[in-house]
Design a protein around this motif. Structure first.
Motif, PDB file in Angstrom:
ATOM      1  N   ASP A   1     -14.810   9.911  42.513  1.00 18.59           N
ATOM      2  CA  ASP A   1     -14.092   9.973  41.245  1.00 18.59           C
ATOM      3  C   ASP A   1     -12.600  10.075  41.467  1.00 18.59           C
ATOM      4  O   ASP A   1     -11.801   9.434  40.773  1.00 18.59           O
ATOM      5  N   ARG A   2     -12.173  10.909  42.424  1.00 18.68           N
ATOM      6  CA  ARG A   2     -10.749  11.054  42.685  1.00 18.68           C
ATOM      7  C   ARG A   2     -10.154   9.766  43.247  1.00 18.68           C
ATOM      8  O   ARG A   2      -9.017   9.407  42.940  1.00 18.68           O
ATOM      9  N   HIS A   3     -10.928   9.048  44.076  1.00 16.96           N
ATOM     10  CA  HIS A   3     -10.448   7.780  44.618  1.00 16.96           C
ATOM     11  C   HIS A   3     -10.281   6.751  43.506  1.00 16.96           C
ATOM     12  O   HIS A   3      -9.287   6.006  43.467  1.00 16.96           O
ATOM     13  N   MET A   4     -11.236   6.703  42.570  1.00 18.03           N
ATOM     14  CA  MET A   4     -11.135   5.766  41.465  1.00 18.03           C
ATOM     15  C   MET A   4      -9.958   6.108  40.576  1.00 18.03           C
ATOM     16  O   MET A   4      -9.270   5.229  40.063  1.00 18.03           O
ATOM     17  N   SER A   5      -9.694   7.409  40.369  1.00 21.05           N
ATOM     18  CA  SER A   5      -8.545   7.805  39.554  1.00 21.05           C
ATOM     19  C   SER A   5      -7.252   7.337  40.196  1.00 21.05           C
ATOM     20  O   SER A   5      -6.366   6.803  39.521  1.00 21.05           O
ATOM     21  N   LEU A   6      -7.108   7.529  41.499  1.00 21.57           N
ATOM     22  CA  LEU A   6      -5.919   7.060  42.199  1.00 21.57           C
ATOM     23  C   LEU A   6      -5.826   5.538  42.155  1.00 21.57           C
ATOM     24  O   LEU A   6      -4.740   4.967  41.987  1.00 21.57           O
ATOM     25  N   HIS A   7      -6.969   4.862  42.286  1.00 20.21           N
ATOM     26  CA  HIS A   7      -6.974   3.403  42.240  1.00 20.21           C
ATOM     27  C   HIS A   7      -6.528   2.900  40.871  1.00 20.21           C
ATOM     28  O   HIS A   7      -5.760   1.932  40.770  1.00 20.21           O
ATOM     29  N   GLU A   8      -6.967   3.555  39.797  1.00 17.57           N
ATOM     30  CA  GLU A   8      -6.554   3.158  38.456  1.00 17.57           C
ATOM     31  C   GLU A   8      -5.058   3.348  38.260  1.00 17.57           C
ATOM     32  O   GLU A   8      -4.381   2.516  37.652  1.00 17.57           O
ATOM     33  N   ARG A   9      -4.497   4.446  38.767  1.00 14.60           N
ATOM     34  CA  ARG A   9      -3.064   4.678  38.631  1.00 14.60           C
ATOM     35  C   ARG A   9      -2.262   3.631  39.394  1.00 14.60           C
ATOM     36  O   ARG A   9      -1.224   3.170  38.933  1.00 14.60           O
ATOM     37  N   LYS A  10      -2.736   3.260  40.574  1.00 17.26           N
ATOM     38  CA  LYS A  10      -2.044   2.228  41.334  1.00 17.26           C
ATOM     39  C   LYS A  10      -2.107   0.875  40.632  1.00 17.26           C
ATOM     40  O   LYS A  10      -1.131   0.112  40.633  1.00 17.26           O
ATOM     41  N   GLU A  11      -3.273   0.555  40.034  1.00 19.82           N
ATOM     42  CA  GLU A  11      -3.393  -0.701  39.307  1.00 19.82           C
ATOM     43  C   GLU A  11      -2.428  -0.734  38.124  1.00 19.82           C
ATOM     44  O   GLU A  11      -1.780  -1.752  37.859  1.00 19.82           O
ATOM     45  N   ALA A  12      -2.301   0.382  37.413  1.00 20.96           N
ATOM     46  CA  ALA A  12      -1.356   0.453  36.305  1.00 20.96           C
ATOM     47  C   ALA A  12       0.080   0.323  36.800  1.00 20.96           C
ATOM     48  O   ALA A  12       0.933  -0.290  36.157  1.00 20.96           O
ATOM     49  N   LEU A  13       0.348   0.900  37.945  1.00 19.78           N
ATOM     50  CA  LEU A  13       1.682   0.799  38.543  1.00 19.78           C
ATOM     51  C   LEU A  13       2.023  -0.647  38.878  1.00 19.78           C
ATOM     52  O   LEU A  13       3.113  -1.143  38.554  1.00 19.78           O
ATOM     53  N   TYR A  14       1.098  -1.354  39.520  1.00 18.08           N
ATOM     54  CA  TYR A  14       1.346  -2.744  39.885  1.00 18.08           C
ATOM     55  C   TYR A  14       1.505  -3.628  38.631  1.00 18.08           C
ATOM     56  O   TYR A  14       2.322  -4.553  38.614  1.00 18.08           O
ATOM     57  N   GLU A  15       0.735  -3.329  37.600  1.00 18.73           N
ATOM     58  CA  GLU A  15       0.843  -4.085  36.355  1.00 18.73           C
ATOM     59  C   GLU A  15       2.204  -3.866  35.712  1.00 18.73           C
ATOM     60  O   GLU A  15       2.849  -4.799  35.219  1.00 18.73           O
ATOM     61  N   TYR A  16       2.693  -2.621  35.753  1.00 14.12           N
ATOM     62  CA  TYR A  16       4.007  -2.315  35.196  1.00 14.12           C
ATOM     63  C   TYR A  16       5.112  -3.008  35.998  1.00 14.12           C
ATOM     64  O   TYR A  16       6.047  -3.585  35.434  1.00 14.12           O
ATOM     65  N   ALA A  17       5.022  -2.962  37.336  1.00 14.18           N
ATOM     66  CA  ALA A  17       6.025  -3.601  38.170  1.00 14.18           C
ATOM     67  C   ALA A  17       6.047  -5.109  37.950  1.00 14.18           C
ATOM     68  O   ALA A  17       7.118  -5.729  37.909  1.00 14.18           O
ATOM     69  N   ARG A  18       4.876  -5.708  37.797  1.00 12.95           N
ATOM     70  CA  ARG A  18       4.806  -7.155  37.553  1.00 12.95           C
ATOM     71  C   ARG A  18       5.424  -7.509  36.211  1.00 12.95           C
ATOM     72  O   ARG A  18       6.165  -8.488  36.075  1.00 12.95           O
ATOM     73  N   ARG A  19       5.153  -6.677  35.187  1.00 11.98           N
ATOM     74  CA  ARG A  19       5.716  -6.927  33.859  1.00 11.98           C
ATOM     75  C   ARG A  19       7.234  -6.799  33.863  1.00 11.98           C
ATOM     76  O   ARG A  19       7.953  -7.584  33.255  1.00 11.98           O
ATOM     77  N   ARG A  20       7.764  -5.817  34.595  1.00 10.79           N
ATOM     78  CA  ARG A  20       9.204  -5.645  34.702  1.00 10.79           C
ATOM     79  C   ARG A  20       9.859  -6.816  35.415  1.00 10.79           C
ATOM     80  O   ARG A  20      10.942  -7.274  35.034  1.00 10.79           O
ATOM     81  N   TYR A  21       9.202  -7.317  36.440  1.00  8.07           N
ATOM     82  CA  TYR A  21       9.751  -8.451  37.191  1.00  8.07           C
ATOM     83  C   TYR A  21       9.808  -9.702  36.312  1.00  8.07           C
ATOM     84  O   TYR A  21      10.795 -10.455  36.328  1.00  8.07           O
ATOM     85  N   ILE A  22       8.769  -9.914  35.498  1.00 10.01           N
ATOM     86  CA  ILE A  22       8.728 -11.092  34.617  1.00 10.01           C
ATOM     87  C   ILE A  22       9.823 -11.005  33.566  1.00 10.01           C
ATOM     88  O   ILE A  22      10.536 -11.978  33.289  1.00 10.01           O
ATOM     89  N   GLU A  23      10.001  -9.807  32.966  1.00  9.45           N
ATOM     90  CA  GLU A  23      11.028  -9.644  31.946  1.00  9.45           C
ATOM     91  C   GLU A  23      12.427  -9.769  32.531  1.00  9.45           C
ATOM     92  O   GLU A  23      13.342 -10.304  31.899  1.00  9.45           O
ATOM     93  N   LYS A  24      12.624  -9.274  33.752  1.00 11.28           N
ATOM     94  CA  LYS A  24      13.942  -9.304  34.367  1.00 11.28           C
ATOM     95  C   LYS A  24      14.388 -10.726  34.690  1.00 11.28           C
ATOM     96  O   LYS A  24      15.571 -11.075  34.544  1.00 11.28           O
TER      97      LYS A  24
END
Length: 429
Positions: A397-420
């Motif tokens: 469960d803790r590994h999946m929680s960390l994995h979900e946070r990383k996925e959200a992080l990568y999605e945010y970084a990708r969105r910022r790069y596209i907008e920039k």
């Protein structure tokens, strides 16, 4: 198991950090070299005398006096507590010559567990077990048969199986030495010398011998403790823990769970870190922003500039993923974690620590109007914190929680790069 605790148990640098002591050592060096050459010549005679005379109290007395000339001074406390009926001596391990020092006080044999056999094994004062002993079970059975022989000399074993600096803690005792006999004689050993460390990891016994001849003196303080017997129903491991606690109390150090394998892994990790630092320094990576304060000096004496370069490189990696986080906040967290992934996770879970710094640095007045006229992307702070609603009860469960946070992080970084870079339309397609 903490890395800092392991670092305190071993000296990774031969020379001291104190400049005054280094100056004294530099002034002493010509005398030390001459003393080392003289002691090498005398040491050959000590070896010949040890081989010529039979094992007796007379030989031990003569060799002990000659070893004092070599700079090996041996002292002992409570010699009356040494029991002649003891079949097994248990001692902590500090240097490559601990068994030779104990042998100057009483006759005993120490088996060579690792290293070349033959003449070199015999010349160093070890007992050769033969080529047939390979596994730990065979070793235990061979030594048990040896201890059961009434005519055999007492056996001296080091349950730590590796050396420490002897000042802060004991390695975890292995249980197999306590299967030799139900009654043991604990021996506490304390080693001190001026200017330099008594040993460093991965240093050969020959190198340590030359340093011993170079230094004015090395004092070995041996303390004999009363006989200790294993109680009924007590396992070998429980007996080992009891003896370890007893020796740690006598030496004034702590009893740790750090094993010989942990020490080897820690040395390997520090060597790898030192190699990476040297590689980064060779490539000439430039510092970004202000120079942060460096962490403690690492293995093999890596300099502060190389450490700053490595921290700056890691900070830039975090900055590429989290562009809205101030560089000072990233650097401060990296100095504590020393890991890019851990710092990213910490910043994702603690956005409050840097949003306040962004608010403080917001311009006002005309500067604010100028800043407002410049197109910018407002950071989505709530999206930067995809933390789990509760702490997982299982590692999965803790590994999946960390994995979900990383996925959200990568999605945010990708969105910022596209907008920039104005790639929003292509992304929609």
């Amino acid at each position: 198991m903490e890395t800092r605790g392991i670092d305190q148990m071993f000296d990774f640098q031969r020379l001291p950090n104190d400049r005054f002591i280094l100056l004294l050592l530099l002034l002493y060096s010509p005398v030390g070299v001459c003393l080392m050459l003289l002691r090498i010549f005398i040491g050959v005679h000590v070896f010949l005398v040890s081989c010529a005379l039979p094992d007796s109290i007379v030989r031990r007395f003569i060799v002990r006096i000659m070893c004092s000339v070599l700079g090996l001074h041996v002292r002992q406390n409570n010699p009356r507590l040494r029991d002649k009926t003891a079949r097994l001596y248990i001692c902590n391990h500090v240097t490559h010559f601990d068994h030779n020092i104990i042998n100057l006080l009483t006759s005993c044999n120490t088996p060579l567990l690792e290293g070349p056999v033959g003449f070199l094994c015999w010349a160093r004062g070890f007992m050769e077990l033969g080529q047939g002993v390979q596994s730990r079970a065979e070793l235990t059975e061979t030594l048990r048969r040896y201890c059961s022989s009434p005519a055999a000399l007492p056996l001296l074993l080091f349950p730590e199986e590796d050396t420490t600096n002897g000042r802060n803690g004991l390695l975890k005792f292995s249980s197999w030495p306590f299967a030799m006999s139900d009654t043991i004689q604990p021996v506490a050993l304390l080693v001190k010398r001026p200017f330099i460390s008594v040993n460093i990891p991965e240093s050969s016994w020959l190198t340590e011998l030359l340093w011993t001849f170079f230094i004015p003196f090395t004092v070995y303080h041996v303390r004999w403790l009363p006989l200790l017997s294993k109680e009924d129903g007590e396992s070998h491991q429980e007996f080992a823990i009891k003896v370890q606690e007893l020796l740690a109390t006598e030496l004034g150090v702590i009893s740790t769970q750090i094993t010989k394998a942990d020490k080897a892994e820690h040395i390997k990790r520090k060597r790898h870190t030192a190699a990476q630092t040297a590689h980064s320094s060779k490539n000439g990576f430039n510092d970004l922003g202000a120079r942060p304060r460096t962490v403690a000096q690492g293995f093999l004496g890596t300099n502060a500039g190389a450490e700053d370069i490595r921290i700056a490189r890691m900070a830039q990696q975090v900055k590429e993923v989290l562009p809205d986080v101030p560089l000072s906040v990233i650097t401060r967290d990296l100095l504590q974690t020393n890991c890019v992934d851990t710092t990213i996770t910490n910043l994702l879970e603690n956005t409050d620590q840097f949003t306040s710094e962004v608010a403080v640095g917001t311009p006002s007045g005309p500067a604010k109007q100028a800043a407002s006229s410049t197109p910018s992307v407002t950071p989505s702070t709530p999206n930067l914190k995809p933390a789990a609603s509760s702490f997982g009860r299982t590692p999965i469960d803790r590994h999946m929680s960390l994995h979900e946070r990383k996925e959200a992080l990568y999605e945010y970084a990708r969105r910022r790069y596209i907008e920039k870079h104005g790639l929003k339309k292509q992304d929609d397609l």
